[in-house]
Design a protein around this motif. Structure first.
Motif, short mmCIF file in Angstrom:
data_model
loop_
_atom_site.label_atom_id
_atom_site.label_comp_id
_atom_site.label_asym_id
_atom_site.label_seq_id
_atom_site.Cartn_x
_atom_site.Cartn_y
_atom_site.Cartn_z
N UNK A 201 0.38 -1.08 -0.38
CA UNK A 201 -0.19 0.21 -0.26
C UNK A 201 1.02 0.94 -0.23
N UNK A 202 0.19 2.47 -0.36
CA UNK A 202 1.22 3.72 -0.22
C UNK A 202 0.97 4.19 0.84
N UNK A 203 2.08 5.40 0.91
CA UNK A 203 2.51 5.69 2.12
C UNK A 203 1.91 6.66 2.08
N UNK A 204 0.71 6.70 3.67
CA UNK A 204 0.17 7.77 4.17
C UNK A 204 0.24 8.35 5.45
N UNK A 205 -0.20 9.38 4.94
CA UNK A 205 -0.26 10.15 6.97
C UNK A 205 -1.93 10.65 7.13
N UNK A 249 6.06 -10.04 -9.71
CA UNK A 249 5.24 -9.27 -10.11
C UNK A 249 5.07 -8.04 -9.03
N UNK A 250 5.19 -7.34 -8.50
CA UNK A 250 4.96 -6.15 -7.40
C UNK A 250 4.14 -5.60 -7.43
N UNK A 251 2.42 -5.46 -7.26
CA UNK A 251 1.36 -3.90 -7.16
C UNK A 251 1.24 -3.43 -6.30
N UNK A 252 1.07 -2.27 -6.35
CA UNK A 252 0.49 -1.33 -5.17
C UNK A 252 -0.64 -1.33 -5.07
N UNK A 253 -0.97 -1.64 -4.25
CA UNK A 253 -2.51 -2.37 -3.61
C UNK A 253 -3.42 -2.81 -2.80
N UNK A 254 -4.68 -3.15 -2.73
CA UNK A 254 -5.13 -4.57 -2.02
C UNK A 254 -4.64 -5.49 -2.38
N UNK A 255 -4.17 -5.96 -1.44
CA UNK A 255 -3.89 -7.54 -1.59
C UNK A 255 -4.81 -8.92 -2.44
#
Length: 355
Positions: A201-205, A249-255
């Motif tokens: 998941x992307x970094x968030x604050x 395969x490295x993906x950004x998002x929900x597993x």
């Protein structure tokens, strides 16, 4: 998974329908590894030794138990003659034991199985769903558990290992290496290819405000550093298992969504993923994630436990509810053909004593 698959236990719950997927998987693996297959069924009918009137004689109860066991065993032996198990040594075992998932685990440990194959439930719309027994096996079975969800044959299959090197779900540090090693050996055994998958998941604050709690993304350079770290760690893992960049395969998002998408895009036949034992409170949160992942996948799933995992299932059942089987192999009835050794099916004899 053991260095070699010598014994495969196929857990069959519904004797009314031949478990085609499970038998095909067992036959394919057994022939490739030159292993044997055991078909197992836990009898769910009331045990006459416990449910019959006290006025019944011991001989009457014994005859009834023998009749029920023989009937169940006959059905298993019919499955053992399925063409998908040709040239494979097959035995059959039935047992009075409960609950079903514990009976399966006990038999797997007793028979020293290397892998357990379990059936999934066919939905009217065509999906393959998991039942409570499946989830209990995922949670407690210490052996690799193969959930047969797809009807596709293993023809030079793509084996997709789902790793989590950052241990977002508190997994043991060596589990990822175990998953890749298992996937690599299966790919070699079946003349397929190993792929690696990871989702993040992307970094968030979070910045609280009087109007609510909006999510604010971090500066681009922070996200870039985060992605670089992920790429470095995944690269090291992939290199240790000889997985080339084209199969990472490295993906950004929900597993669950990303894993399902990658499995479809690569035409994966099998996903290898890890599972750890958790407290009931943790399962309330993490179990939903696992359920989404497994239900969204339309290919087979192999669940692997960490090294040293110990199941909470007792190794012996209560004496009043157990019938143990003895295995009596029949001599081989087929000769060598085309240089391959062919053996006849050898269902085991069930001897149901009065307990």
């Amino acid at each position: 998974m053991a260095e070699r698959i010598r014994r495969i236990l196929v857990a069959i719950r519904d004797l009314g329908h031949a478990p085609r997927n499970e038998l095909r998987r067992a036959g394919t693996l057994a022939r490739a590894a030159r292993g044997s297959v055991e078909l197992f069924h836990a009898i769910e009918e009331p045990d006459p030794a416990r449910s019959w009137p006290e006025t019944a004689t011991a001989q009457t109860v014994q005859r009834q138990r023998s009749a029920i066991a023989a009937q169940q065993r006959e059905r298993l032996e019919r499955f053992a003659r399925d063409p998908s198990l040709r040239a494979v040594s097959v035995s059959c075992t039935v047992s009075w034991d409960h609950p079903v998932h514990e009976a399966i685990i006990r038999r797997a440990l007793e028979s020293r199985a290397d892998v357990v194959i379990a059936a999934t439930h066919a939905h009217p719309l065509g999906a393959r769903l998991l039942r409570n027994t499946d989830w209990e096996l995922i949670r407690h079975c210490p052996l690799p558990l193969l959930l047969a969800k797809s009807r596709r044959e293993y023809r030079r299959p793509v084996v997709l290992a789902a790793v989590d090197p950052f241990h977002a779900h508190a997994r043991p540090a060596d589990l990822d290496a175990r998953l890749l090693d298992t996937g690599r050996r299966l790919a070699q055994l079946l003349h397929g290819t190993l792929h690696l998958f990871h989702a993040y998941m992307p970094l968030v604050t979070v910045a609280p405000t009087p109007m609510g709690t909006p999510v604010v993304t971090l500066p681009p350079e922070a996200e870039a550093a985060h992605e670089a770290q992920i790429a470095r760690v995944i690269g090291q893992l992939a290199k240790s298992a000889d997985v080339p960049p084209a199969r990472r395969h490295v993906e950004m998002g929900e597993v669950s969504a990303e894993l399902a998408a990658v499995s479809r895009r690569t035409h994966a036949s099998l996903v290898v993923m890890g599972a750890v034992s958790r407290s009931a409170l943790a399962r309330l949160f993490i179990g939903n994630t696992a359920e989404r992942v497994l239900d969204k996948l339309d290919c087979d799933v192999l669940v692997v436990k960490p090294r040293g995992f110990r199941s909470s299932v007792a190794t012996s059942s209560r004496p009043a509810s157990r019938v143990r089987s003895s295995r009596r192999a029949r001599p081989a009835t087929r000769a060598r053909r085309n240089g391959r050794r062919s053996t006849g099916n050898a269902p085991s004899e069930v001897l149901p004593p009065l307990l």
